[in-house]
Design a protein around this motif. Structure first.
Motif, mmCIF file in Angstrom:
data_model
loop_
_atom_site.group_PDB
_atom_site.id
_atom_site.type_symbol
_atom_site.label_atom_id
_atom_site.label_comp_id
_atom_site.label_asym_id
_atom_site.label_seq_id
_atom_site.Cartn_x
_atom_site.Cartn_y
_atom_site.Cartn_z
ATOM 1 N N ARG A 110 -1.084 6.921 -13.288
ATOM 2 C CA ARG A 110 -1.893 6.132 -12.358
ATOM 3 C C ARG A 110 -1.229 6.031 -10.994
ATOM 4 O O ARG A 110 -1.899 6.109 -9.949
ATOM 5 C CB ARG A 110 -2.149 4.740 -12.941
ATOM 6 C CG ARG A 110 -3.052 4.732 -14.164
ATOM 7 C CD ARG A 110 -3.490 3.321 -14.516
ATOM 8 N NE ARG A 110 -2.374 2.477 -14.913
ATOM 9 C CZ ARG A 110 -1.924 2.365 -16.154
ATOM 10 N NH1 ARG A 110 -2.472 3.078 -17.126
ATOM 11 N NH2 ARG A 110 -0.921 1.563 -16.442
ATOM 12 N N SER A 111 0.079 5.867 -10.991
ATOM 13 C CA SER A 111 0.793 5.774 -9.713
ATOM 14 C C SER A 111 0.703 7.078 -8.928
ATOM 15 O O SER A 111 0.466 7.083 -7.719
ATOM 16 C CB SER A 111 2.265 5.417 -9.958
ATOM 17 O OG SER A 111 2.389 4.146 -10.549
ATOM 18 N N HIS A 160 -2.799 7.512 -7.530
ATOM 19 C CA HIS A 160 -3.321 6.406 -6.728
ATOM 20 C C HIS A 160 -3.700 6.903 -5.335
ATOM 21 O O HIS A 160 -2.904 7.532 -4.631
ATOM 22 C CB HIS A 160 -2.276 5.297 -6.615
ATOM 23 C CG HIS A 160 -2.764 4.095 -5.849
ATOM 24 N ND1 HIS A 160 -3.447 3.067 -6.440
ATOM 25 C CD2 HIS A 160 -2.682 3.777 -4.531
ATOM 26 C CE1 HIS A 160 -3.766 2.157 -5.537
ATOM 27 N NE2 HIS A 160 -3.300 2.567 -4.366
ATOM 28 N N GLY A 166 -5.386 6.533 -11.187
ATOM 29 C CA GLY A 166 -5.228 5.265 -10.496
ATOM 30 C C GLY A 166 -6.348 5.025 -9.505
ATOM 31 O O GLY A 166 -7.244 5.860 -9.313
ATOM 32 N N GLN A 167 -6.303 3.889 -8.863
ATOM 33 C CA GLN A 167 -7.364 3.511 -7.936
ATOM 34 C C GLN A 167 -7.484 4.536 -6.815
ATOM 35 O O GLN A 167 -6.497 5.029 -6.292
ATOM 36 C CB GLN A 167 -7.085 2.130 -7.351
ATOM 37 C CG GLN A 167 -7.154 1.010 -8.385
ATOM 38 C CD GLN A 167 -6.907 -0.344 -7.773
ATOM 39 O OE1 GLN A 167 -6.825 -0.484 -6.556
ATOM 40 N NE2 GLN A 167 -6.775 -1.358 -8.621
#
Length: 732
Positions: free
Chosen positions: A160-161, A164, A187-188
């Motif tokens: 996720r990191s 991101h 991730g976002q």
């Protein structure tokens, strides 16, 4: 702390020289300062993965689905937030074709790449472990293998990191649970995740995912696909037969492609002939089974019978192999034929839509087709089948015995080729497995070529290890594990390392072979040491030592003694380490193994350094360097020089340390030994700081820091903390 070189003598860094990127430091003779080239803080370029399978050449209009996906993609672009879309539908309905075709068409919208994974949810070997998929994704995104966490939750967080804020597409094929998909969600940021499945993954709907039900083609669309596949006017000249054909195929694209492939090669054969054959085959299958979709089985059987017998035999055997895919060379071993002839047969299966060609010149069967092929190969009887013309094909089904022989040939191919690759990567390491005593069937021209082969085949080799253990092929099981040791050490495939060697240990125990058991235990100890568990690693080495002793294998005993000594160094017990290294040295001396002697001299130098016996350590390192020449053992020379330089500095002899550090930097740059390069820079920084050259020391530490960071080495944090303290903060 590195693994014991008696087991794995440092070939890893040397083998990976061509992978090195980032700052290059070149130093001649050190005269008080070091000149650095380039920006030391510039990170290595982040790769852009492009992993999507090749979409089918002919694709029937799915306008409604495309419009829905495009609307979601625009939402992603406008809002900058990710979306998950679940494509659900029966097997063979075209979910993957739709997903790959759509993502290919919008590729520029995702400049940070596209990731793909088959989650194997509907195969006999599945489902895939999300931790393994995360490992693959992180490597594709540029993560250093050593930096990938072993813990699943930490690995998912790392994924996720790393994703991101990145505009990335992800295709997860054949998902079987919501948990699988959740674990692999980026991730976002502006990502689009498409997941295909045959199930209703309600959990993802509750998470906010869009769910698209992909149904069989409409009659018009199915007829259009048939017309495109044929490329002529047979659908127009016989519309009744065409409608009946698409009905028999359940309007499933997979079945339609397989059914029509034979007609595409027979331009003068009418459609109604195919329809009659499918109807007969459907009636026959209906009498045998009600547990499968008869339209699919019917089509596969009819298409299969149009193949020449050698291609039919390959088709059947492909249903029995371990692993999801294979190369032409592996297929040739399976068939016991030449590669060129086998490539022609593979082409026949691809043309018949009974085999998929994937990236990297690999081939695999759709899971429904694999089940069909396996059902044919599983028949123990010999029988003569009637062709569609009413004549006799003369085909003889394989008996279980001949299937076994074919699979054994394939396993033997993988074992011998993996052994050849392992030997190329590290020719100095001694081996236990008998396969290493035979001439390799494959020659590798370079370490790079050998490593690439092992990497590309790793999942198949891993599946082969599991298959061997499950089917009682215990000897090839543990031997194949030994052949994978170098790729695990170099590329840090910790999950595969643990799984395969655990299976190898079980196989060795089943054989009651104490030497093989010890071999597996030593490798598992190396894994635990690499994961920062020296106490566990030490226990495994001592178990291995006892097994080597039972086997009467003295060289193995030396290996375990060295490994246990390395564990004691990691536990800051140099006196215990020295005693173990001395025992190993005595064995190598008795056996007359000069390389083993040199390794133990280096180890004794390390123990002496940690015991503050500087004069003794310098003597040991100097004697080891007589064997570890730059021409023959460049990496081991760097490691030995690093120990010598540290000893000179500990003994307050900076003038003796400087030329040694210069040689380390020159040689480590040449062979890509990044950790040793960074270590030498830190030692030079120590020198510069002690002599008041703070600017130079800061520059050296600033160059070492990103190297340690890329390697996820514990020294990274120590180096950063040092740069944040005086005297460096006061100089900024």
């Amino acid at each position: 702390m590195p693994p014991p070189e008696g087991e794995h003598p440092g070939a890893a860094h040397h083998a990976c020289a061509s992978d090195v990127s980032g700052t290059v430091v070149q130093v001649g003779t050190v005269h008080g300062s070091v000149h650095l080239h380039g920006d030391p803080n510039t990170p290595a370029g982040v790769p852009v993965p492009r992993q999507l399978p090749v979409p089918p050449r002919l694709f029937t209009n799915r306008e409604a689905e495309f419009r829905q996906l495009e609307a979601l993609r625009r939402d992603v672009a406008r809002e900058g937030s990710g979306r998950t879309v679940v494509l659900t539908g029966t097997g063979g309905v075209g979910k993957t074709a739709l997903a790959t075709r759509f993502l290919e068409s919008v590729g520029p919208a995702f400049p940070d790449g596209a990731l793909y994974a088959d989650l194997l949810g509907f195969t006999e070997a599945g489902p895939a472990d999300p931790a393994d998929v995360l490992d693959t994704f992180l490597r594709a995104l540029g993560a250093d293998p050593a930096s990938i966490p072993h813990d699943f939750s930490a690995r998912a967080a790392s994924f996720r990191s790393r994703t991101h804020g990145r505009r990335i597409a992800v295709l997860l094929d054949n998902a079987v649970s919501a948990a699988q998909v959740r674990a692999l969600t980026p991730g976002q940021g502006g990502h689009l995740l498409l997941a295909t499945t045959r199930l209703h993954l309600t959990g993802l709907r509750l998470d906010g995912a869009e769910v698209m039900d992909i149904r069989p083609l409409g009659e018009i669309e199915a007829i259009e696909l048939v017309a495109d596949l044929l490329g002529d006017d047979r659908t127009r000249s016989d519309p009744a037969a065409t409608r009946r054909l698409v009905e028999l195929c359940g309007r499933l694209p997979l079945a339609l492609r397989a059914a029509v492939s034979g007609l595409a090669l027979r331009p003068h054969q009418p459609l109604n002939r195919l329809v009659s054959r499918l109807a007969r085959e459907g009636n026959r299958l209906a009498e045998l089974s009600h547990s499968r979709e008869l339209s699919v089985d019917t089509v596969f059987t009819a298409s299969y019978r149009l193949l020449p017998e050698p291609a039919r035999r390959l088709y059947r055997l492909l249903g029995t192999i371990p692993g999801r895919d294979l190369t032409a060379e592996a297929a040739a071993a399976l068939l016991d034929r030449g590669t060129n002839e086998t490539e022609d047969l593979l082409a026949d299966l691809v043309a018949a839509n009974l085999l998929e060609e994937t990236f990297g010149e690999r081939f695999r069967q759709h899971d429904l087709i694999r089940l069909h092929a396996r059902s044919l190969s599983g028949s123990e009887q010999s029988e003569t089948e009637q062709s569609e013309e009413g004549g006799e094909t003369g085909e003889t089904r394989e008996t279980g015995e001949t299937v076994t022989a074919a699979v054994d040939r394939l396993i033997d191919y993988y074992l011998h080729t993996a052994a050849a690759a392992d030997h190329t990567l590290n020719p100095g390491r001694w081996h236990l497995a008998p396969v290493f005593e035979r001439a390799p069937g494959t020659e590798f021209g370079s370490r790079r070529e050998a490593l690439d082969w092992l990497e590309s085949e790793l999942e198949v080799l891993r599946a082969t290890v599991r298959f061997c253990e499950a089917t009682g092929r215990y000897s090839p099981c543990w031997q194949l594990c030994e052949a994978l040791r170098n790729v695990f050490m170099i590329r840090k495939h910790f999950d595969a390392w643990e799984e395969t060697y655990t299976a190898g240990l079980a196989s060795a125990e089943a054989l009651a072979d104490p030497a093989a058991e010890a071999n597996m235990l030593n490798a598992l100890a190396g894994l635990r040491l690499s994961l920062g568990e020296p106490a566990v690693a030490s226990q495994l080495h001592h178990r291995a030592l006892a097994a080597w002793t039972r086997a009467g294998h003295v060289l193995g005993q030396a290996s375990s003694l060295e490994g246990a000594g390395v564990c004691e160094l990691a536990r800051e017990q140099p006196a215990r380490a020295r005693a173990l290294f001395e025992q190993a040295l005595a064995i190598h001396t008795r056996l007359g193994r000069n390389r083993g002697i040199a390794l133990m001299l280096r180890r004794l130098g390390e123990a002496g350094r940690d015991l503050d016996d500087h004069a003794g350590a310098v003597d040991y390192f100097g004697r080891a360097l007589e064997f570890f020449t730059e021409a023959d053992e460049p990496y081991m020379r760097v490691r030995t020089l690093a120990g010598l330089a540290a000893t000179h500095l500990a003994a307050a002899e900076p003038d003796r340390a400087r030329p040694v550090l210069a040689e380390i930097l020159r040689l480590s740059d040449r062979i890509g030994a990044q950790a040793e390069q960074a270590g030498a820079l830190v030692l030079l920084a120590d020198l510069a700081e002690s002599e008041g050259r703070i600017d130079e020391a800061r520059e050296l530490l600033s160059t070492a820091f990103p190297i340690y960071t890329r390697l996820s080495a514990p020294e990274a944090e120590r180096t950063r903390s040092r740069l944040d303290r005086p005297p460096y903060t006061s100089e900024r």
